[in-house]
Design a protein around this motif. Structure first.
Motif, short mmCIF file in Angstrom:
data_model
loop_
_atom_site.label_atom_id
_atom_site.label_comp_id
_atom_site.label_asym_id
_atom_site.label_seq_id
_atom_site.Cartn_x
_atom_site.Cartn_y
_atom_site.Cartn_z
N LEU A 65 0.82 -1.21 0.00
CA LEU A 65 0.00 0.00 0.00
C LEU A 65 0.86 1.26 0.00
CD1 LEU A 65 -2.78 1.33 0.08
CD2 LEU A 65 -2.71 1.13 2.57
N GLU A 66 1.92 1.28 0.80
CA GLU A 66 2.82 2.43 0.82
C GLU A 66 3.49 2.63 -0.53
OE1 GLU A 66 5.68 2.50 4.00
OE2 GLU A 66 4.14 2.15 5.52
N ALA A 67 3.85 1.55 -1.19
CA ALA A 67 4.49 1.65 -2.51
C ALA A 67 3.52 2.23 -3.54
CB ALA A 67 4.99 0.28 -2.96
N VAL A 68 2.29 1.75 -3.53
CA VAL A 68 1.30 2.24 -4.50
C VAL A 68 0.99 3.71 -4.25
CG1 VAL A 68 -1.09 2.01 -5.29
CG2 VAL A 68 0.29 -0.04 -4.92
N THR A 69 0.80 4.08 -3.00
CA THR A 69 0.44 5.47 -2.71
C THR A 69 1.62 6.43 -2.82
OG1 THR A 69 0.68 5.08 -0.32
CG2 THR A 69 -1.52 4.84 -1.25
N ALA A 70 2.83 5.91 -2.93
CA ALA A 70 4.01 6.76 -3.10
C ALA A 70 4.07 7.38 -4.49
CB ALA A 70 5.29 5.97 -2.83
N VAL A 71 3.29 6.84 -5.42
CA VAL A 71 3.26 7.37 -6.79
C VAL A 71 1.98 8.19 -6.92
CG1 VAL A 71 3.36 6.82 -9.25
CG2 VAL A 71 4.49 5.32 -7.59
N GLY A 72 2.12 9.49 -6.79
CA GLY A 72 0.96 10.38 -6.81
C GLY A 72 0.39 10.59 -8.21
N PRO A 73 -0.73 11.27 -8.29
CA PRO A 73 -1.40 11.50 -9.58
C PRO A 73 -0.54 12.22 -10.61
CG PRO A 73 -2.85 12.09 -7.76
CD PRO A 73 -1.51 11.80 -7.16
N VAL A 74 0.26 13.17 -10.17
CA VAL A 74 1.12 13.90 -11.11
C VAL A 74 2.16 12.96 -11.71
CG1 VAL A 74 2.83 15.76 -11.34
CG2 VAL A 74 0.72 16.13 -10.02
N GLN A 75 2.80 12.15 -10.86
CA GLN A 75 3.80 11.21 -11.36
C GLN A 75 3.16 10.15 -12.25
OE1 GLN A 75 6.15 9.13 -8.42
NE2 GLN A 75 7.60 8.42 -9.95
N GLN A 76 1.98 9.68 -11.89
CA GLN A 76 1.27 8.71 -12.72
C GLN A 76 1.04 9.29 -14.12
OE1 GLN A 76 -2.34 7.38 -10.79
NE2 GLN A 76 -1.31 7.29 -8.81
N HIS A 77 0.57 10.52 -14.16
CA HIS A 77 0.31 11.18 -15.44
C HIS A 77 1.61 11.31 -16.26
CE1 HIS A 77 -1.61 13.81 -18.35
NE2 HIS A 77 -0.62 14.66 -18.19
N ARG A 78 2.68 11.69 -15.59
CA ARG A 78 3.96 11.83 -16.29
C ARG A 78 4.46 10.50 -16.85
NH1 ARG A 78 6.86 15.83 -11.98
NH2 ARG A 78 5.89 17.75 -12.73
N LEU A 79 4.25 9.42 -16.10
CA LEU A 79 4.66 8.10 -16.59
C LEU A 79 3.88 7.72 -17.84
CD1 LEU A 79 5.01 6.29 -13.16
CD2 LEU A 79 6.88 6.82 -14.75
N TRP A 80 2.56 7.96 -17.81
CA TRP A 80 1.74 7.69 -19.01
C TRP A 80 2.22 8.52 -20.19
CZ3 TRP A 80 -1.26 3.88 -20.31
CH2 TRP A 80 -1.85 3.09 -19.33
N GLN A 81 2.44 9.80 -19.94
CA GLN A 81 2.88 10.69 -21.02
C GLN A 81 4.24 10.27 -21.58
OE1 GLN A 81 0.98 13.07 -22.56
NE2 GLN A 81 -0.53 12.02 -21.26
N LYS A 111 6.60 -7.68 -5.58
CA LYS A 111 5.25 -7.74 -6.13
C LYS A 111 5.18 -6.90 -7.39
CE LYS A 111 0.75 -8.45 -5.99
NZ LYS A 111 0.16 -9.68 -6.39
N HIS A 112 4.81 -7.53 -8.51
CA HIS A 112 4.60 -6.83 -9.78
C HIS A 112 3.11 -6.52 -9.87
CE1 HIS A 112 5.07 -6.91 -14.46
NE2 HIS A 112 4.57 -5.80 -14.02
N VAL A 113 2.77 -5.24 -9.79
CA VAL A 113 1.38 -4.81 -9.88
C VAL A 113 1.14 -4.32 -11.30
CG1 VAL A 113 -0.41 -3.31 -8.92
CG2 VAL A 113 1.46 -4.13 -7.45
N ARG A 114 0.48 -5.14 -12.09
CA ARG A 114 0.19 -4.77 -13.48
C ARG A 114 -0.92 -3.73 -13.51
NH1 ARG A 114 2.01 -9.69 -13.09
NH2 ARG A 114 3.37 -10.59 -14.67
N ASP A 115 -0.78 -2.78 -14.42
CA ASP A 115 -1.78 -1.72 -14.59
C ASP A 115 -2.10 -1.07 -13.24
OD1 ASP A 115 -2.06 -2.18 -17.41
OD2 ASP A 115 -3.17 -4.00 -16.89
N ALA A 116 -1.07 -0.66 -12.55
CA ALA A 116 -1.23 -0.10 -11.20
C ALA A 116 -1.96 1.23 -11.20
CB ALA A 116 0.14 0.04 -10.55
N PHE A 117 -1.89 1.94 -12.32
CA PHE A 117 -2.46 3.28 -12.37
C PHE A 117 -3.30 3.44 -13.63
CE2 PHE A 117 1.95 3.30 -10.79
CZ PHE A 117 1.67 3.46 -9.44
N SER A 118 -4.48 3.99 -13.50
CA SER A 118 -5.34 4.19 -14.68
C SER A 118 -4.87 5.41 -15.45
CB SER A 118 -6.80 4.34 -14.24
OG SER A 118 -6.95 5.50 -13.47
#
Length: 121
Positions: A65-81, A111-118
């Motif tokens: 849970l800490e690992a998943v929440t460590a990647v905030g919405p801004v970073q998620q967006h940047r990774l997609w971009q 743990k490999h979390v596939r599609d961790a971020f929408s």
């Protein structure tokens, strides 16, 4: 003292990336890039398996849970971009489905979390 903590965290981060690389290779992924710097974001690992082009963020934390929440919405967006821009710049990558995954390194294991971020950010 603060500088020492930062250096230790940096080394642990690099170790976590190497653990994730080894695990990915053992599970049949082809590594296309490692610590890729793009204008949009740094991609820890870019890997390919089947039709999946994976932009992988690696986090070492005490819990999943800490690992998943460590990647905030801004970073998620940047990774997609970053992944989308790579596909634009490299036509050979366009035929693959883009996914943003998370590799969590915790005391409990890897743990490999596939599609961790929408993508809808």
């Amino acid at each position: 003292m603060r500088r020492e903590r930062g250096q230790k965290a940096h080394k642990r981060g690099h170790l976590s990336e190497y653990i994730a690389l080894g695990h990915l290779m053992l599970t049949g992924h082809r590594i296309l890039g490692f610590r890729l710097k793009t204008p949009e974001s740094e991609i820890d690992i870019l890997a390919l398996k089947g039709k999946r082009l994976c932009v992988i963020e690696v986090k070492q934390r005490r819990t999943l849970l800490e690992a998943v929440t460590a990647v905030g919405p801004v970073q998620q967006h940047r990774l997609w971009q970053a992944g989308l821009k790579l596909q634009d710049r490299k036509p050979a990558l366009r035929k693959y489905d883009l996914h943003v995954d998370l590799y969590a390194i915790t005391p409990q294991g890897v743990k490999h979390v596939r599609d961790a971020f929408s993508e809808g950010i």
